[in-house]
Design a protein around this motif. Structure first.
Motif, mmCIF file in Angstrom:
data_model
loop_
_atom_site.group_PDB
_atom_site.id
_atom_site.type_symbol
_atom_site.label_atom_id
_atom_site.label_comp_id
_atom_site.label_asym_id
_atom_site.label_seq_id
_atom_site.Cartn_x
_atom_site.Cartn_y
_atom_site.Cartn_z
ATOM 1 N N GLY A 31 0.823 -1.199 0.000
ATOM 2 C CA GLY A 31 0.000 0.000 0.000
ATOM 3 C C GLY A 31 0.865 1.259 0.000
ATOM 4 O O GLY A 31 0.573 2.235 -0.690
ATOM 5 N N THR A 32 1.927 1.210 0.772
ATOM 6 C CA THR A 32 2.852 2.347 0.834
ATOM 7 C C THR A 32 3.355 2.716 -0.561
ATOM 8 O O THR A 32 3.344 3.879 -0.964
ATOM 9 C CB THR A 32 4.069 1.997 1.723
ATOM 10 O OG1 THR A 32 3.609 1.804 3.061
ATOM 11 C CG2 THR A 32 5.124 3.082 1.700
ATOM 12 N N GLU A 33 3.768 1.690 -1.254
ATOM 13 C CA GLU A 33 4.318 1.890 -2.592
ATOM 14 C C GLU A 33 3.252 2.439 -3.555
ATOM 15 O O GLU A 33 3.539 3.308 -4.388
ATOM 16 C CB GLU A 33 4.802 0.528 -3.089
ATOM 17 C CG GLU A 33 6.066 0.560 -3.880
ATOM 18 C CD GLU A 33 6.372 -0.818 -4.464
ATOM 19 O OE1 GLU A 33 6.877 -0.847 -5.589
ATOM 20 O OE2 GLU A 33 6.104 -1.844 -3.803
ATOM 21 N N PHE B 215 -8.169 8.847 -3.770
ATOM 22 C CA PHE B 215 -8.777 8.043 -2.715
ATOM 23 C C PHE B 215 -7.808 6.920 -2.373
ATOM 24 O O PHE B 215 -7.472 6.092 -3.231
ATOM 25 C CB PHE B 215 -10.110 7.432 -3.170
ATOM 26 C CG PHE B 215 -11.302 8.342 -2.976
ATOM 27 C CD1 PHE B 215 -11.165 9.633 -2.464
ATOM 28 C CD2 PHE B 215 -12.578 7.891 -3.298
ATOM 29 C CE1 PHE B 215 -12.277 10.461 -2.285
ATOM 30 C CE2 PHE B 215 -13.693 8.715 -3.123
ATOM 31 C CZ PHE B 215 -13.548 9.997 -2.613
ATOM 32 N N ASP B 216 -7.345 6.925 -1.129
ATOM 33 C CA ASP B 216 -6.528 5.828 -0.645
ATOM 34 C C ASP B 216 -7.476 4.738 -0.164
ATOM 35 O O ASP B 216 -8.005 4.792 0.943
ATOM 36 C CB ASP B 216 -5.603 6.315 0.470
ATOM 37 C CG ASP B 216 -4.696 5.206 0.981
ATOM 38 O OD1 ASP B 216 -4.883 4.047 0.559
ATOM 39 O OD2 ASP B 216 -3.803 5.500 1.801
ATOM 40 N N GLU B 217 -7.685 3.767 -1.024
ATOM 41 C CA GLU B 217 -8.623 2.673 -0.724
ATOM 42 C C GLU B 217 -7.878 1.392 -0.344
ATOM 43 O O GLU B 217 -8.334 0.290 -0.625
ATOM 44 C CB GLU B 217 -9.552 2.429 -1.928
ATOM 45 C CG GLU B 217 -10.445 3.627 -2.244
ATOM 46 C CD GLU B 217 -11.916 3.230 -2.391
ATOM 47 O OE1 GLU B 217 -12.347 2.309 -1.659
ATOM 48 O OE2 GLU B 217 -12.585 3.840 -3.234
ATOM 49 N N GLY C 169 -4.627 -2.050 -1.839
ATOM 50 C CA GLY C 169 -3.620 -2.869 -1.157
ATOM 51 C C GLY C 169 -4.372 -3.938 -0.387
ATOM 52 O O GLY C 169 -5.447 -4.376 -0.807
ATOM 53 N N LYS C 170 -3.847 -4.312 0.743
ATOM 54 C CA LYS C 170 -4.511 -5.247 1.659
ATOM 55 C C LYS C 170 -5.320 -6.352 0.955
ATOM 56 O O LYS C 170 -4.730 -7.331 0.518
ATOM 57 C CB LYS C 170 -5.321 -4.458 2.689
ATOM 58 C CG LYS C 170 -4.386 -3.555 3.526
ATOM 59 C CD LYS C 170 -4.917 -3.062 4.829
ATOM 60 C CE LYS C 170 -3.816 -2.466 5.700
ATOM 61 N NZ LYS C 170 -3.599 -1.033 5.560
ATOM 62 N N ILE C 171 -6.632 -6.221 0.832
ATOM 63 C CA ILE C 171 -7.469 -7.326 0.321
ATOM 64 C C ILE C 171 -7.017 -7.828 -1.050
ATOM 65 O O ILE C 171 -7.045 -9.036 -1.306
ATOM 66 C CB ILE C 171 -8.958 -6.904 0.290
ATOM 67 C CG1 ILE C 171 -9.511 -6.854 1.723
ATOM 68 C CG2 ILE C 171 -9.802 -7.869 -0.572
ATOM 69 C CD1 ILE C 171 -10.932 -6.344 1.838
#
Ligand code: PLP
Length: 434
Positions: free
Chosen positions: A117-119, A238-240, A266-268
């Motif tokens: 996600g950071t990237e 939007f950071d989703e 990211g994540k999911i």
């Protein structure tokens, strides 16, 4: 609860890794006890190395929406790894994951896969700056967007409990271009646009913030941001990374009815493996190398094993029945939690299938009000629940999640235990700001 082995493991880890962990919140620093070391997970259950079992509401920070060790994801990973785990060359798998993401979210016409996600966010910012030929980024207090230099200003998540709101080692010149304002504060938004006007490259936010705990955007707030960014020719990001694919098949933007210019995921989307992504219109994405002048690359980007886990996850999630099943379970659970919150003057903030219980008698609608909650009371409450086999996200500034795997019985048990400890452990001063 016997935690002999976890305590020993923590002491060994402390000798070798800063804080004994590879990501700060995992250390239970906000809770004040050693973290439990996890041996394995299945469905909604975590098992630690001492053999204790927990109903998991952290779910790897929202990642494991289908539950841990889902058979179809396991199978996809096994099959992928048989064929080698990294080539540094294109695969059909990447096109398949890209197509699932593009189909899911109308504002995203093209996507670039990365490894975290950071990237994704870091690259989205670079892209927004290149597209607008401007430098200034507006973010919101308590919004967390990964650990890149320019976004460590009044950040949430693991930084939320810290007295210093940004990190050392970040040059002033870098954060000088980042302006952080309170969430849900329309006046501050107008002020900042008046002040920096056409130097603003982008506004970045979690459309439903989850890293100061869950906070809901007030009526019209996202629409106002959309309007003002258009008016000034700034992009909306939007950071989703949490919200993407958590509430519906695609970004939460589909439910909220506000379309950003750039979206990060990211994540999911990695199904438990390191995958991030950022996407936008074809026009904006055409700036990314090798098509355009914005450089961004990665040895393990689009890694075939990780991407296979992502594809398996998104394919399962493309059946919207999964979301309505999680939603139904969640709303029954939250109804009962709300009654407990009311009885004990706590704030339960909920969005669809994620929640934060704040030990605060006042409403929590931004970072400042989240900070005013009694975080030492939360820590005491946390420890009691952990002893009872309930694993919440280990900080009062984090979201908790319901997965497909949680059973009615587990949720019922959790309600009973929360009821038992929500009132009893409140410290005398509800306003002490720890
Ligand atoms: C977790 C998170 C990130 C960072 O993602 P990593 O994979 O941890 O680098 C960025 N933005 C939001 C909203 C997040 O929740």
């Amino acid at each position: 609860m016997n935690n002999t082995l976890s305590s020993q493991a923590y002491n060994s880890a402390l000798q070798l890794m800063p804080g004994g962990v590879n990501s700060p919140v995992r250390s239970f620093k906000c809770i004040g006890i050693p973290p439990v070391f996890i041996k394995k997970a299945f469905g909604s259950t975590l098992k630690d190395i001492d053999g204790n079992r927990y109903i998991d509401f952290c779910l790897s920070w929202g990642v494991s929406i289908l539950g841990h060790a889902h058979p179809e994801i396991k199978q996809a990973v096994h099959e992928a790894v048989e064929n080698g785990s990294s080539y540094g060359a294109p695969t059909l798998l990447e096109t398949e994951l890209a197509s699932l993401i593009v189909k899911s979210t109308p504002s995203v016409e093209k996507v670039r896969l990365v490894s975290s996600g950071t990237e994704a966010v870091m690259s989205a910012i670079r892209l927004a700056r290149a597209y607008t030929k401007r430098d200034i980024i507006i973010k919101f207090d308590g919004g967390y967007h990964g650990h890149s230099d320019m976004l460590l200003v009044k950040a949430g998540s693991g930084l939320a409990g810290e007295t210093s709101t940004s990190s050392q080692g970040v040059p002033d010149q870098v954060v000088n271009h980042t302006v952080s304002i309170p969430f849900n504060d329309t006046n501050a938004l107008h002020e900042v646009f008046k002040k920096y006007s056409r130097n603003i490259a982008a506004v970045i936010l979690e459309p439903v913030p989850a890293n100061m705990g869950v906070v809901l955007p007030q009526e019209g707030f996202l629409e106002t941001i959309r309007r003002i960014t258009r008016q000034y020719g700034s992009l909306l990001i939007f950071d989703e990374v949490i919200t993407g694919f958590r509430f519906c098949f695609g970004g939460v933007q589909k439910l909220l009815g506000v379309e950003p210019d750039i979206t990060t995921f990211g994540k999911i989307i990695g199904g438990g493996f390191p995958v991030g992504a950022y996407g936008a219109s074809k026009e904006i994405m055409s700036l990314i190398a090798p098509e355009g002048p914005v450089y961004q690359a990665g040895t393990l980007s689009g890694n075939p094993v990780a991407v296979s886990a992502g594809i398996a996850t998104l394919k399962l999630l493309s059946d919207e029945v999964i979301y309505s099943e999680i939603a139904q379970k969640s709303s029954r659970f939250f109804e009962k939690l709300q009654a407990i919150a009311n009885k004990n003057s706590l704030q339960l903030n909920v969005f669809r299938n994620m929640f934060t219980l704040y030990f605060s008698k006042d409403k929590v609608n931004d970072f400042a009000s989240a900070q005013k909650a009694d975080h030492s009371a939360f820590a005491k409450f946390y420890i009691e629940l952990l002893k009872e086999g309930i694993y919440l996200s280990p900080s009062g500034y984090e979201a908790n999640f319901i997965s497909l795997a949680h059973t009615e019985e587990e949720l019922e048990r959790t309600v009973k235990k929360i009821n038992l400890y929500a009132g009893a452990k409140k410290s005398h001063n509800n306003q002490n700001n720890k």
